[in-house]
Scaffold this motif. Structure first.
Motif, PDB file in Angstrom:
ATOM      1  N   GLN A  57       0.835  -1.205   0.000  1.00 40.33           N
ATOM      2  CA  GLN A  57       0.000   0.000   0.000  1.00 40.33           C
ATOM      3  C   GLN A  57       0.875   1.263   0.000  1.00 40.33           C
ATOM      4  O   GLN A  57       0.570   2.241  -0.681  1.00 40.33           O
ATOM      5  N   VAL A  58       1.954   1.209   0.766  1.00 36.36           N
ATOM      6  CA  VAL A  58       2.862   2.369   0.804  1.00 36.36           C
ATOM      7  C   VAL A  58       3.513   2.569  -0.561  1.00 36.36           C
ATOM      8  O   VAL A  58       3.593   3.692  -1.066  1.00 36.36           O
ATOM      9  N   ASP A  59       3.950   1.469  -1.164  1.00 34.90           N
ATOM     10  CA  ASP A  59       4.560   1.560  -2.494  1.00 34.90           C
ATOM     11  C   ASP A  59       3.606   2.230  -3.476  1.00 34.90           C
ATOM     12  O   ASP A  59       4.012   3.113  -4.236  1.00 34.90           O
ATOM     13  N   ALA A  60       2.348   1.792  -3.429  1.00 35.37           N
ATOM     14  CA  ALA A  60       1.361   2.352  -4.357  1.00 35.37           C
ATOM     15  C   ALA A  60       1.192   3.844  -4.101  1.00 35.37           C
ATOM     16  O   ALA A  60       1.152   4.645  -5.038  1.00 35.37           O
ATOM     17  N   ALA A  61       1.160   4.208  -2.812  1.00 36.76           N
ATOM     18  CA  ALA A  61       0.990   5.624  -2.477  1.00 36.76           C
ATOM     19  C   ALA A  61       2.189   6.449  -2.947  1.00 36.76           C
ATOM     20  O   ALA A  61       2.028   7.544  -3.480  1.00 36.76           O
ATOM     21  N   LEU A  62       3.395   5.920  -2.758  1.00 36.73           N
ATOM     22  CA  LEU A  62       4.596   6.671  -3.149  1.00 36.73           C
ATOM     23  C   LEU A  62       4.747   6.728  -4.667  1.00 36.73           C
ATOM     24  O   LEU A  62       5.237   7.715  -5.215  1.00 36.73           O
TER      25      LEU A  62
END
Ligand SMILES: [Zn+2]
Length: 608
Positions: A493-498
């Protein structure tokens, strides 16, 4: 085969996972990447309390490892962490008050030992034990990790933490400039002496030298280490006669491949590599003589070279390995980003790897014939080398190289005990099953002397006299795997956000969904950090800076977050901001060594 041994220990105290949140300072794991990490940890649940001071394994076939034999139908008695008696089951009576474990139709061998590991986090201890590895030696990492290992050792010995016996050093000793990331860069003999004295005072067991150490620094290291009773292990320095290091007092060479790159002049670079290279095998006897004459111990580490050969071909076997689910997501992402088979000149790597592999097999045979002390050291958990499992790959590799099953198992057990007694602690006794020895043992389902792969059939382990059944290790490891799946999902989820143009708000949403979970917060911080560094490594400094700014915005009390941002600012030539960010790091953590060192460096370069 199902094990029906009586339960010896009380159920492990149920404690919440993720009790501890430890942040690593500065550059961390050796040789992996430039990413700074902040890591959360799950600590294996220990807490075996109780009055029981021992146990007896009854009716078991014992592999004592003093010679190539099986003692059938024995009773092994353990009291206060030591083996006190080994005798025929019919003649041996079990003292009152000791638990009895049914060992019939199974084999009891000494615990395996991996003397070259890099511990990343305490949850790896479970994997070592699950594979019957009851002792490990940590050959370097960050300063934080080193101190943590000394504390872990204390807790393991006190029965508060479940894990193998540990021997450890702190950061490795390298020259100026250092080749190893996170190493001490020793420019002078004085600096070398001071550093060795500090490591000795801190309670570490040995020092480890690295490639770029100069001869004067090397000599000072050895001399100072002797004064403090510390042995010197490590690579073979590249800058002077490789035999001189051993004559001058290096006690162990931590992979045989060191000789390929030094003594046998194997190509160090794969660019413009001369494909007509042939290792001059007529030089082997002279090497064997020097190793033998100077009591140097050797870690063949065939598994490292073999694993790399596999990885150059394909990484599929790693991503399909069931062990992967027991590795922390940060480890897995390190392994993925390392991605060895994306290297340029891959053909040269493969060709050189094959030269090396064949030479190492030959050296392993010849060292063995000469009676040189060889021990298992795998370099777990470098990419592809699973904690615990790697030791079994090494056993298999030793047999492939032509050693007998008994010799391979000796290298994995008894020799390690001799190694520690010779160099680290003369009172240490482990690696065999006989009275007086530390009760580090593995109960396996089939005879490992018939096939070393049988050593993988672990049904229970005894570590320092604590009996732990396989089912308990499986239970704790499956809890780990569940936890890791959650962490992986959050990471994605963090990867997608970044990826979505580095939006801090989106990451904040993920974070707030897990507000009360410190480990998940640490995972998010780590993910931001490593994504920032990955962007920097790809030359996208502006994007890296934006991502790491999000890190400091979300984790303003993390020294590591400020330190990372400072480093990128410096890479961009923004000295003023870099100084400001390093000072921020020190504001939140005055002991953050990397920031202290970097600030000194920048300020020494003159006014801003
Ligand atoms: Zn290593």
């Amino acid at each position: 085969m199902h094990v029906t041994t009586r339960r010896l220990v009380r159920p492990f105290l149920a404690r919440p996972l993720a009790q501890t949140l430890t942040r690593l300072a500065g550059a961390t794991i050796l040789l992996l990447s430039l990413a700074h990490r902040s890591e959360a940890e799950i600590r294996p649940q220990g807490g075996v309390s109780g009055t029981e001071s021992g146990f007896a394994v009854v009716g078991v076939d014992v592999i004592p490892m003093d010679r190539d034999q099986v003692l059938e139908n024995q009773t092994v008695i353990v009291i206060d962490g030591r083996i006190t008696s080994v005798g025929g089951a019919d003649e041996t009576s079990v003292p009152d008050g000791l638990s009895r474990i049914d060992g019939r139709r199974r084999y009891l061998m000494p615990g395996l030992v991996d003397l070259h590991v890099h511990v990343r986090r305490p949850d790896e201890y479970l994997s070592y034990l699950a594979y019957g590895v009851t002792t490990v030696m940590h050959l370097g990492g960050s300063a934080t990790r080193g101190r943590q290992l000394l504390e872990d050792r204390r807790q393991i010995t006190a029965g508060e933490l479940l894990g193998p016996n540990i021997y450890a050093t702190e950061r490795v000793l390298d020259g100026d400039p250092p080749v190893a990331s996170g190493a001490y860069s020793l420019a002078s003999p004085e600096e070398a002496r001071r550093t060795v004295a500090e490591l000795a005072a801190a309670g570490f067991d040995f020092v480890k030298i690295y490639n770029n150490v100069s001869l004067p620094v090397f000599t000072a290291i050895v001399d100072e280490a002797r004064k403090h009773g510390l042995p010197v292990f490590g690579h073979v320095p590249r800058g002077f006669d490789p035999l001189a290091a051993m004559r001058e007092g290096q006690n162990a060479v931590v992979h045989t491949e060191e000789f390929f790159f030094t003594y046998f002049d194997g190509p160090r670079s794969t660019t413009e590599m001369d494909r007509s290279y042939v290792a001059d095998r007529s030089k082997i006897p002279a090497l064997v003589d020097v190793v033998f004459a100077n009591d140097v111990a050797i870690m063949p580490d065939l598994s490292f070279t073999f694993t790399n050969l596999l990885m150059w071909d394909s990484l599929d076997h790693l991503w399909m390995d069931a062990e992967l689910s027991y590795q922390h997501p940060n480890t897995v992402s390190d392994w993925r980003s390392f991605n060895i088979n994306r290297r340029e000149e891959i053909e040269n790597f493969v060709v050189r790897g094959q030269w090396k592999y064949e030479l190492l097999q030959e050296l392993t045979r010849q060292f063995q014939q000469a009676g040189i002390l060889q021990v298992i050291g795998t370099d777990a958990s470098l990419p592809g080398l699973f904690p615990g499992k790697a030791a079994h790959r090494e056993l298999t590799e030793l047999v492939k190289a032509g050693l007998s099953n008994f010799d391979a198992l000796s290298i994995g057990t008894r020799n390690a005990g001799e190694f520690v007694a010779r160099y680290i602690d003369e009172k240490a006794r482990f690696g065999r099953i006989e009275p007086g020895y530390r009760a580090d043992m593995v109960l396996v389902g089939e005879n490992p002397l018939a096939d070393v792969r049988h050593a993988r059939l672990v049904e229970a382990v005894a570590v320092n006299g604590r009996w732990v059944e396989r089912a308990e290790l499986d239970r704790q490891r499956s809890a780990l795997a569940t936890r890791y799946r959650t962490l992986t999902e959050v990471g994605e989820q963090v990867d997608a956000a970044l990826a979505d143009n580095g939006q801090g708000a989106a990451v904040r949403t993920v974070l707030s969904a897990h507000a009360d979970d410190g480990e998940i917060a640490a995972t998010i911080e780590q993910r931001i950090n490593s994504t920032g560094y990955a962007a920097a490594a790809a030359g996208e400094l502006e994007r890296a800076r934006r991502i790491l700014e999000i890190g400091t915005e979300l984790f303003p009390t993390s020294a590591n977050a400020w330190d990372s941002l400072a480093e990128i600012a410096l890479m961009q030539g923004d000295r003023r901001k870099s100084i400001e960010y390093y000072r921020k790091a020190l504001e939140v953590d005055p002991d953050f060594t990397n920031a202290v060192e970097q600030l000194e460096k920048i300020l020494a370069e003159g006014p801003v």
